[in-house]
Design a protein around this motif. Structure first.
Motif, PDB file in Angstrom:
ATOM      1  N   GLN A 155       0.695  -1.201  -0.008  1.00 44.99           N
ATOM      2  CA  GLN A 155      -0.028   0.092   0.051  1.00 44.99           C
ATOM      3  C   GLN A 155       0.881   1.245   0.142  1.00 44.99           C
ATOM      4  N   PRO A 156       0.627   2.030  -0.895  1.00 46.78           N
ATOM      5  CA  PRO A 156       1.587   3.384  -0.935  1.00 46.78           C
ATOM      6  C   PRO A 156       1.402   4.381   0.232  1.00 46.78           C
ATOM      7  N   LYS A 157       2.324   4.671   1.015  1.00 53.41           N
ATOM      8  CA  LYS A 157       2.362   5.533   1.969  1.00 53.41           C
ATOM      9  C   LYS A 157       2.390   7.175   1.518  1.00 53.41           C
ATOM     10  N   ASP A 158       2.309   8.040   2.594  1.00 53.65           N
ATOM     11  CA  ASP A 158       2.527   9.326   2.193  1.00 53.65           C
ATOM     12  C   ASP A 158       3.665   9.486   1.337  1.00 53.65           C
ATOM     13  N   GLY A 159       3.361  10.323   0.084  1.00 52.89           N
ATOM     14  CA  GLY A 159       4.376  10.761  -0.784  1.00 52.89           C
ATOM     15  C   GLY A 159       4.802   9.401  -1.686  1.00 52.89           C
ATOM     16  N   GLU A 160       4.094   8.403  -1.615  1.00 55.87           N
ATOM     17  CA  GLU A 160       4.675   7.175  -2.581  1.00 55.87           C
ATOM     18  C   GLU A 160       3.234   6.918  -3.630  1.00 55.87           C
ATOM     19  N   VAL A 161       3.698   6.217  -4.480  1.00 62.92           N
ATOM     20  CA  VAL A 161       2.963   5.816  -5.570  1.00 62.92           C
ATOM     21  C   VAL A 161       3.070   4.538  -5.719  1.00 62.92           C
ATOM     22  N   LEU A 162       1.961   3.583  -6.089  1.00 65.00           N
ATOM     23  CA  LEU A 162       1.910   2.166  -6.148  1.00 65.00           C
ATOM     24  C   LEU A 162       2.002   1.867  -7.870  1.00 65.00           C
ATOM     25  N   VAL A 163       3.019   1.284  -8.391  1.00 66.36           N
ATOM     26  CA  VAL A 163       3.353   1.065  -9.605  1.00 66.36           C
ATOM     27  C   VAL A 163       3.116  -0.490  -9.994  1.00 66.36           C
ATOM     28  N   GLU A 164       2.338  -0.496 -10.932  1.00 65.48           N
ATOM     29  CA  GLU A 164       2.120  -1.725 -11.613  1.00 65.48           C
ATOM     30  C   GLU A 164       3.350  -2.259 -12.393  1.00 65.48           C
ATOM     31  N   VAL A 165       4.378  -3.063 -11.888  1.00 64.92           N
ATOM     32  CA  VAL A 165       5.326  -3.283 -12.781  1.00 64.92           C
ATOM     33  C   VAL A 165       5.334  -3.722 -14.107  1.00 64.92           C
ATOM     34  N   LYS A 166       5.673  -3.268 -15.292  1.00 64.60           N
ATOM     35  CA  LYS A 166       5.782  -3.852 -16.722  1.00 64.60           C
ATOM     36  C   LYS A 166       7.043  -4.300 -17.131  1.00 64.60           C
ATOM     37  N   ALA A 167       8.101  -3.849 -16.386  1.00 63.25           N
ATOM     38  CA  ALA A 167       9.543  -4.453 -16.749  1.00 63.25           C
ATOM     39  C   ALA A 167      10.377  -4.279 -15.606  1.00 63.25           C
ATOM     40  N   VAL A 168      11.506  -5.263 -15.689  1.00 66.52           N
ATOM     41  CA  VAL A 168      12.340  -5.197 -14.501  1.00 66.52           C
ATOM     42  C   VAL A 168      13.621  -5.395 -15.084  1.00 66.52           C
ATOM     43  N   GLY A 169      14.518  -4.417 -14.719  1.00 62.50           N
ATOM     44  CA  GLY A 169      16.090  -4.786 -15.384  1.00 62.50           C
ATOM     45  C   GLY A 169      16.918  -5.820 -14.468  1.00 62.50           C
ATOM     46  N   VAL A 170      17.434  -6.840 -15.232  1.00 56.84           N
ATOM     47  CA  VAL A 170      18.398  -7.855 -14.533  1.00 56.84           C
ATOM     48  C   VAL A 170      19.753  -7.369 -14.535  1.00 56.84           C
ATOM     49  N   ASN A 171      20.397  -7.422 -13.346  1.00 58.98           N
ATOM     50  CA  ASN A 171      21.708  -6.867 -13.293  1.00 58.98           C
ATOM     51  C   ASN A 171      22.733  -7.865 -12.705  1.00 58.98           C
ATOM     52  N   TYR A 172      24.148  -7.546 -12.883  1.00 53.41           N
ATOM     53  CA  TYR A 172      25.081  -8.395 -12.032  1.00 53.41           C
ATOM     54  C   TYR A 172      24.940  -8.147 -10.589  1.00 53.41           C
ATOM     55  N   ALA A 173      24.393  -6.879 -10.168  1.00 50.53           N
ATOM     56  CA  ALA A 173      24.222  -6.437  -8.894  1.00 50.53           C
ATOM     57  C   ALA A 173      23.178  -7.531  -8.016  1.00 50.53           C
ATOM     58  N   ASP A 174      22.401  -8.018  -9.063  1.00 55.69           N
ATOM     59  CA  ASP A 174      21.186  -8.869  -8.464  1.00 55.69           C
ATOM     60  C   ASP A 174      21.900 -10.078  -8.101  1.00 55.69           C
ATOM     61  N   THR A 175      22.668 -10.554  -9.270  1.00 50.85           N
ATOM     62  CA  THR A 175      23.436 -12.026  -8.837  1.00 50.85           C
ATOM     63  C   THR A 175      24.509 -11.907  -7.796  1.00 50.85           C
ATOM     64  N   ALA A 176      24.939 -10.845  -7.546  1.00 54.59           N
ATOM     65  CA  ALA A 176      26.102 -10.648  -6.368  1.00 54.59           C
ATOM     66  C   ALA A 176      25.194 -10.887  -5.086  1.00 54.59           C
ATOM     67  N   ARG A 177      24.053 -10.119  -5.038  1.00 56.87           N
ATOM     68  CA  ARG A 177      23.309  -9.964  -3.668  1.00 56.87           C
ATOM     69  C   ARG A 177      22.801 -11.277  -3.554  1.00 56.87           C
ATOM     70  N   ARG A 178      22.536 -12.177  -4.725  1.00 56.17           N
ATOM     71  CA  ARG A 178      21.911 -13.524  -4.446  1.00 56.17           C
ATOM     72  C   ARG A 178      23.010 -14.424  -3.856  1.00 56.17           C
ATOM     73  N   GLU A 179      24.300 -14.111  -4.289  1.00 57.76           N
ATOM     74  CA  GLU A 179      25.508 -14.995  -3.579  1.00 57.76           C
ATOM     75  C   GLU A 179      26.035 -14.588  -2.474  1.00 57.76           C
ATOM     76  N   GLY A 180      25.479 -13.286  -1.918  1.00 60.35           N
ATOM     77  CA  GLY A 180      26.254 -12.785  -0.640  1.00 60.35           C
ATOM     78  C   GLY A 180      27.449 -12.210  -0.995  1.00 60.35           C
ATOM     79  N   LYS A 181      27.726 -11.622  -2.341  1.00 61.89           N
ATOM     80  CA  LYS A 181      28.839 -11.055  -2.603  1.00 61.89           C
ATOM     81  C   LYS A 181      28.879  -9.539  -2.986  1.00 61.89           C
ATOM     82  N   TYR A 182      27.834  -8.856  -2.700  1.00 59.83           N
ATOM     83  CA  TYR A 182      27.482  -7.580  -2.850  1.00 59.83           C
ATOM     84  C   TYR A 182      28.437  -6.544  -2.259  1.00 59.83           C
ATOM     85  N   VAL A 183      28.529  -5.503  -2.613  1.00 52.91           N
ATOM     86  CA  VAL A 183      29.598  -4.453  -1.901  1.00 52.91           C
ATOM     87  C   VAL A 183      29.018  -4.247  -0.580  1.00 52.91           C
TER      88      VAL A 183
END
Length: 324
Positions: A24-52
């Motif tokens: 639910q959107p809080k004050d100052g927020e909007v709710l976005v229906e997601v149409k596209a999500v970018g996939v990045n190496y940062a996602d894989t690093a987080r998944r492996e527990g190796k992010y910065v």
């Protein structure tokens, strides 16, 4: 709604497509229906527990999202229902809906698809600031761009041309990827999966070396890239896709007044003057046709694990996108 999350570190198999409460959107927020999500190496690093920075569990990946505003919280003034928007967020993008503060949203022009929009924030801003803010690329200088057919690489090649680089040396692991880099504006092509690529770069630069190098592989590639630097050359590190952290003797930089510089986009995001101006520039380059965004493939959200395998297998060209 559906989300993708992981509750332990590991390989792509730890990603689970599951149910969650719609936010639910809080004050100052909007709710976005997601149409596209970018996939990045940062996602894989987080998944492996190796992010910065540490990744707390459980975790829903996804920092680039584009979609349509479907609900607004109190105090929202910039966006109404139906608005097409894109944002760079901390996490939670692998989902059908996400609540986002309105101040970090950017309108998506009508001529730009949602898939193109999510290819711009993280990788576009990274390429821009690696070259200009950290690399201090000047007109006429030579730039070396590793993984030039990847998400950051394809944009970096084009921006280097826009910024007036003299020679743009693109490296990749296959002829297909090198051909793509050439289409984007690279002036010289080097296959770094073959022996002798360091010597090839020295030949291209007539022994001078490169002024700016973009490095995100790590391990031996980092140390070999150091050998290609010109006097006063700047090597900018923005990842370690190989999973190997390089070691080197800092004293070797002194002889030729060289620099090794780290880049982490969240630090840029903490400086609105840097972020807002550069993002507007990128949108203008895109709208004018100077910057073209390469979409390497779009996949259903439930195939997130397979997409992580593709990304880490280095078999792809351009941006990989998930669609809820």
């Amino acid at each position: 709604m559906k989300i993708v999350k992981f509750e332990q570190y590991g390989g792509p198999e730890v990603l689970h497509y599951t149910d969650a409460e719609r936010p639910q959107p809080k004050d100052g927020e909007v709710l976005v229906e997601v149409k596209a999500v970018g996939v990045n190496y940062a996602d894989t690093a987080r998944r492996e527990g190796k992010y910065v920075v540490p990744t707390k569990l459980p975790y829903v990946p996804g920092s680039e999202v584009a979609g349509v505003v479907v609900e607004t919280g109190s105090g929202v003034t910039r966006f109404e229902k139906g608005a097409r928007v894109v944002a760079l967020i901390e996490s939670s993008g692998y989902a059908e809906y996400v609540a986002i503060p309105e101040q970090i949203l950017t309108p998506v022009p009508e001529g730009v698809s949602f898939e193109e929009a999510v290819a711009l924030p993280l990788q576009g801003l990274s390429a821009y600031h690696i070259l200009k803010t950290m690399g201090r690329l000047e007109p006429g200088e030579t730039v070396l761009i590793h993984a030039a057919a990847g998400g950051v690489g394809t944009i970096a090649v084009q921006l280097a041309k826009i910024f007036g680089a003299g020679k743009i040396i693109a490296t990749a692991s296959t002829e297909e990827k090198l051909f793509h880099a050439e289409k984007m504006g690279a002036t010289h092509l080097v296959n770094y999966s073959e022996d002798g690529w360091v010597e090839r770069i020295k030949e291209i630069t007539e022994g001078k070396g490169v002024d700016v190098a973009l490095e995100m592989v790590g391990g031996t590639v980092f140390n070999d890239t150091l050998k290609t630097l010109a006097p006063f050359g700047r090597l900018v590190i923005f990842g370690a896709a190989s999973g190997e952290q390089a070691t080197f003797a800092p004293g070797q930089l002194m002889k030729r007044n060289q620099s090794v510089i780290g880049f982490f986009l969240p630090q840029i995001m903490r400086h609105p003057d840097l972020f807002q101006r550069s993002f507007q520039e990128l949108l203008e380059y895109m709208n004018s046709g100077q910057l073209k965004l390469t979409i390497g493939g779009t996949y259903p959200l439930e195939q997130a694990a397979d997409v992580h395998k593709l990304l880490q297998g280095r078999k792809t060209i351009g941006k990989l996108v998930l669609k809820p």
